[in-house]
Write an enzyme that holds these catalytic residues in place. Structure first.
Site, PDB file in Angstrom:
ATOM      1  N   LYS A  22      36.666  22.667  24.603  1.00  0.00           N
ATOM      2  CA  LYS A  22      37.119  21.568  23.932  1.00  0.00           C
ATOM      3  C   LYS A  22      38.167  22.370  22.699  1.00  0.00           C
ATOM      4  O   LYS A  22      39.279  21.648  22.280  1.00  0.00           O
ATOM      5  CB  LYS A  22      36.238  20.602  23.466  1.00  0.00           C
ATOM      6  CG  LYS A  22      35.858  19.582  24.618  1.00  0.00           C
ATOM      7  CD  LYS A  22      36.998  18.955  25.145  1.00  0.00           C
ATOM      8  CE  LYS A  22      36.719  17.918  26.074  1.00  0.00           C
ATOM      9  NZ  LYS A  22      37.712  16.866  26.570  1.00  0.00           N
ATOM     10  N   SER A  70      40.692  15.578  23.243  1.00  0.00           N
ATOM     11  CA  SER A  70      39.889  16.757  23.112  1.00  0.00           C
ATOM     12  C   SER A  70      38.433  16.136  22.688  1.00  0.00           C
ATOM     13  O   SER A  70      37.848  15.414  23.382  1.00  0.00           O
ATOM     14  CB  SER A  70      40.548  17.453  21.976  1.00  0.00           C
ATOM     15  OG  SER A  70      40.864  16.979  20.897  1.00  0.00           O
ATOM     16  N   ILE A 112      36.288   6.612  27.674  1.00  0.00           N
ATOM     17  CA  ILE A 112      37.385   6.625  26.859  1.00  0.00           C
ATOM     18  C   ILE A 112      38.730   6.151  27.563  1.00  0.00           C
ATOM     19  O   ILE A 112      39.669   5.483  26.813  1.00  0.00           O
ATOM     20  CB  ILE A 112      37.446   7.580  25.989  1.00  0.00           C
ATOM     21  CG1 ILE A 112      36.193   7.828  25.208  1.00  0.00           C
ATOM     22  CG2 ILE A 112      38.909   8.090  25.323  1.00  0.00           C
ATOM     23  CD1 ILE A 112      36.030   9.214  24.431  1.00  0.00           C
ATOM     24  N   TYR A 140      31.446  23.841  27.161  1.00  0.00           N
ATOM     25  CA  TYR A 140      32.309  22.529  26.862  1.00  0.00           C
ATOM     26  C   TYR A 140      32.905  22.606  25.387  1.00  0.00           C
ATOM     27  O   TYR A 140      34.009  22.516  25.444  1.00  0.00           O
ATOM     28  CB  TYR A 140      31.134  21.222  26.897  1.00  0.00           C
ATOM     29  CG  TYR A 140      32.000  20.033  26.733  1.00  0.00           C
ATOM     30  CD1 TYR A 140      32.697  19.147  27.522  1.00  0.00           C
ATOM     31  CD2 TYR A 140      31.599  19.365  25.377  1.00  0.00           C
ATOM     32  CE1 TYR A 140      33.484  18.204  27.145  1.00  0.00           C
ATOM     33  CE2 TYR A 140      32.242  18.198  25.150  1.00  0.00           C
ATOM     34  CZ  TYR A 140      33.227  17.587  25.912  1.00  0.00           C
ATOM     35  OH  TYR A 140      33.764  16.507  25.606  1.00  0.00           O
ATOM     36  N   SER A 179      30.263   6.313  27.378  1.00  0.00           N
ATOM     37  CA  SER A 179      30.903   6.597  28.591  1.00  0.00           C
ATOM     38  C   SER A 179      30.057   7.198  29.839  1.00  0.00           C
ATOM     39  O   SER A 179      28.755   7.342  29.508  1.00  0.00           O
ATOM     40  CB  SER A 179      32.088   7.711  28.410  1.00  0.00           C
ATOM     41  OG  SER A 179      31.280   8.920  28.210  1.00  0.00           O
TER      42      SER A 179
END
Ligand code: NDP
Length: 292
Positions: A193, A174, A29, A189, A224
């Site tokens: 976030k 985010s 990203i 995670y 990604s």
């Protein structure tokens, strides 16, 4: 009042002469954002821990465009000294920046909370998770965003002074994972976030008086190294539609495209009237997975 002519796309979204800094800019990203900004005229510094990846990304994706992608670093955003060094290096070259994008992030370990029997559930989540990984994930996805943004405040304020009230901004990457009530197999995670989302709102409210906007993009599934586990010689990753469809909760039935991330980045960069927004770009996931 704007003339009709003033409302052409190239007027509305040009970032010509903008100076931008992107952490995690060598892949995924962050790299999509770097390409979007450079394609529209900006000078974009990308940083991360792997210099080779940054150099390769800059070289491969800078050809024949109006702007520039410039590798800088290495910088580990979990280290204050590295962030300070990055700031000094950029401050020695630039009098201001217009945009900071905090895209560096990690996803931590996975432990699926699938079992219904409490002893099995406990065994799985207790044995496969550690304080160390939770802390590492939080450090990278939350604390580092805070320190990176704080470090760049003076150059950002100089950007606002050059280009007008609230012109300079921060975009925090985010995640939809920080909004949904589904652990996706990684409590650490998703909890981190959630904090990234809230940190973005706090910084937006607090840094308004310094005339710096802070917004966030909460992506769904985009190709990604994090989602595809690797990238090619051009530092780009592939996320086949089937992999996204297997998740069973993505109405768009595919991952997000580079163009869709680029549109989100340019919108938040250029629209000075948007401040404190969490822009979800998720193919409709949060319409079907509960959240908020
Ligand atoms: P990538 O793994 O491709 O990108 C993460 C980047 O962050 C890498 O370039 C990595 O470079 C850099 N990075 C990681 N740790 C550090 C560190 N300590 N210091 C400096 N740089 C670091 O994944 P994505 O592009 O997916 O991730 C970008 C952001 O987007 C993350 O915050 C992620 O959580 C978020 N996100 C991604 C989604 C997706 O579907 N792709 C969905 C929702 C959110 P290096 O290893 O060289 O340091």
């Amino acid at each position: 009042m704007a003339s009709t002519h003033d409302l052409r796309v190239e007027r509305l979204f040009s970032v010509k002469d903008y100076v931008c800094v992107i952490t995690g800019g060598g892949t995924g990203i962050g790299l999509m954002a770097a390409q979007a900004l450079a394609a529209n005229g900006a000078k974009v510094y990308i940083t991360g821990r792997r210099m080779e990846a940054l150099k390769n990304a800059a070289e491969t994706h800078s050809k024949g465009i109006e702007g520039q992608i410039i590798p800088i670093g290495p910088c580990d955003v979990t280290k204050k000294d590295d962030i300070a060094k990055l700031y000094d290096e950029i401050a020695s070259k630039e009098k201001h920046i217009n945009l900071l994008i905090c895209a560096a992030g990690i996803s931590g370990t996975k432990a699926e909370p699938e079992a219904e029997k409490a002893t099995d559930l406990k065994a799985k989540l207790w044995n496969e998770e550690t304080f160390e990984v939770w802390n590492e994930t939080y450090n990278t996805d939350v604390t580092a965003v805070y320190f990176t943004t704080v470090a760049f405040l003076p150059l950002l304020q100089a950007g606002t002074e050059k280009h007008g009230h609230l012109a300079a901004s921060v975009i925090v990457i985010s995640s939809m994972s920080g909004i949904m009530r589904h652990a996706q197999g990684h409590f650490s995670y998703n909890a981190a976030k959630g904090a990234t989302v809230h940190l973005s709102k706090l910084m937006s409210a607090e840094f308004q008086k310094a005339r710096i906007r802070v917004n966030s993009i909460a992506p769904g599934y985009f190709p990604s190294e994090m989602t595809a586990k690797s990238s090619g010689p051009d530092q780009k990753s592939e996320l086949p539609d089937e992999k996204v469809q297997e998740k069973g909760h993505v109405p768009a039935q595919r991952g997000g495209h580079d163009e869709e991330m680029a549109q989100a980045v340019l919108f938040l960069t250029k629209n000075s009237y948007v401040n404190g927004e969490i822009l979800v770009v998720d193919g409709g996931v949060l319409n079907v997975v509960s959240g908020r």
